[in-house]
Design an enzyme around this catalytic site. Sequence first.
Site, PDB file in Angstrom:
ATOM      1  N   THR A 376      57.436  44.751  37.650  1.00 12.87           N
ATOM      2  CA  THR A 376      56.878  46.014  37.170  1.00 12.87           C
ATOM      3  C   THR A 376      55.604  46.271  37.959  1.00 12.87           C
ATOM      4  OG1 THR A 376      57.718  45.651  34.919  1.00 12.87           O
ATOM      5  CG2 THR A 376      55.873  47.147  35.133  1.00 12.87           C
ATOM      6  N   VAL A 377      55.126  47.532  37.988  1.00 12.61           N
ATOM      7  CA  VAL A 377      53.751  47.774  38.423  1.00 12.61           C
ATOM      8  C   VAL A 377      53.000  48.481  37.305  1.00 12.61           C
ATOM      9  CG1 VAL A 377      54.316  47.878  40.881  1.00 12.61           C
ATOM     10  CG2 VAL A 377      54.215  50.005  39.577  1.00 12.61           C
TER      11      VAL A 377
END
Length: 556
Positions: A376-377
């Site tokens: 994820t970011v």
Amino acid sequence: LMGIYEHYPIRHTPAHPDHQTRNEIVRNLELPGRSPVHSPDGMACTSHPLSSQTAIEILKAGGNAMDAAIAACAVQCVVEPGSTGIGGDCFCLYAPEATADVVAYNGSGRAPAGATPAWFAENGITEIERHSPHSVTVPGAADAWYRLNRDHGRMSLGEILSPAIHYARDGFPVSSRVHCDFVGETDFLALDENTARIYLPGGKPPAIGQMHRLPELAETLHKFAEGGRDAFYTGEIAEDMVAHLQSKGGLHTLEDFATAAGEYVEPISTDFRGYRIYECPPNGQGMIALLLMNIMSGYAPDPSGPITADRIHLEIEACRQAYRARTQYLADPAFSHVPVGELLSDDYAQSLRDAIDPAKASIPPADPGLPRHKDTVYLTVVDKDRNVCSFINSVFWGWGSGLTAPKSGVVFTNRGQGFSLDPDHPNCIAPGKRPLHTIIPAMAARDGRIALSFGVMGGDYQSFGQMQFLSRYLDFDMDIQEAMDTPRFMADPVTGEVEMECGVPDAIRKELVARGHTITAPDSPIGGSQAIAIDWDQGVLTGGSDPRKDGCAIGY
């Protein structure tokens, strides 16, 4: 770095809202690490330098925090392609002028209209596999970016997507952590002909510092910038995506894409150490982060700091209790009753504390039948007007499903693995249903104003990681960077094993094993994080960025 924590300048004072000791003590400058970043006007914290710099450029050009966040996220979809993409999902918290009247947006994708438990049973499918079109939910990110920019931004979609288009078309240098992500998924990337062609030039992952180009994605971003939401969800881009998914046996239709839409939702919250903590409601796991904070609020901080056998044991046991609740209750509230109020009640938190034995590990939970976490970011931006954006975007695992549309270059999420095929399970797949989601942005307010915007990456870890970060920041008086740097651990909700980073001293590990914990080394550093604190008295922003990623905090 084994045992380096023993040299950290840990300081503990009783929890208090002002934390003035942070202005009086700095880290040991002889040890590896970095200091928090301070600035007066604006700040961005992301997991990639090009993304952080893009956000600052947007702010300086007159954009607000929302514009900068979307621009930074789009860049990360190019330069950090294993972690996120326009074929994934998005959640956002936004506080105009830092008021506690927080806006929440759920941009998670839904299952195709044809995805029924009966269809899977009739076709002999008993598991949703990662490299399968059935793991692909309709992308929610593009719709979220469009709507959030339209409703809360100042600049045009074309202006804020221009940096991402540039890096995709003209190339970007592959950074160190991103290269590791490429290497770790090389065999998986080779499974899909389009993914291999785009991400394995010459049949191998690009080297550190090698320029890499994504021309198909550049053209898709350009068309989206020019034509908005409909350019992505209808027309030739949608036709390319649907055709590829159907060619692999997917149930997706053009109608599924044309009707895709996220929604504004009412944030949920709890009190922790004098702050009001805000999260997006289910189908995301923000509810579990708040539950963990409620559990830990009943324990006094350990005078010796957060890395002691007693403290680690309590956090591990709280993790096991909270994630059992996640398995049992967390689902799309449009399809299942999710008792948020009851789960966040003081009585429920006390009942879970009562179930924790301070001297012995609990029995590992039964396998919840859900996939383990991956990538994820998360990023956060605050502008000069103190608009605050907490923003997260994901394709779930590294490169998601590994399936890539040939003409548009869109990599599809595998978030559909969050569904169950058991008709009695709260996350059983259904037409138009959203799966259990791990990605959760967060904010903390005090005295009616946002004081902290933060988030943690790392799939399942995110709920537990938010509690760890906040506790280290508020309970143990660490500065915003130290709270991220400190060694991490987590009880795996699938196996019950405790993944623990190497910085925890051996003596503490042995004591935990004696209490019944099984400790293992994580496959990679646990999660990542970004945060910005607002000092309203001084008018100063303070940011931190996780050393487990390539990113940085930048202010001006």
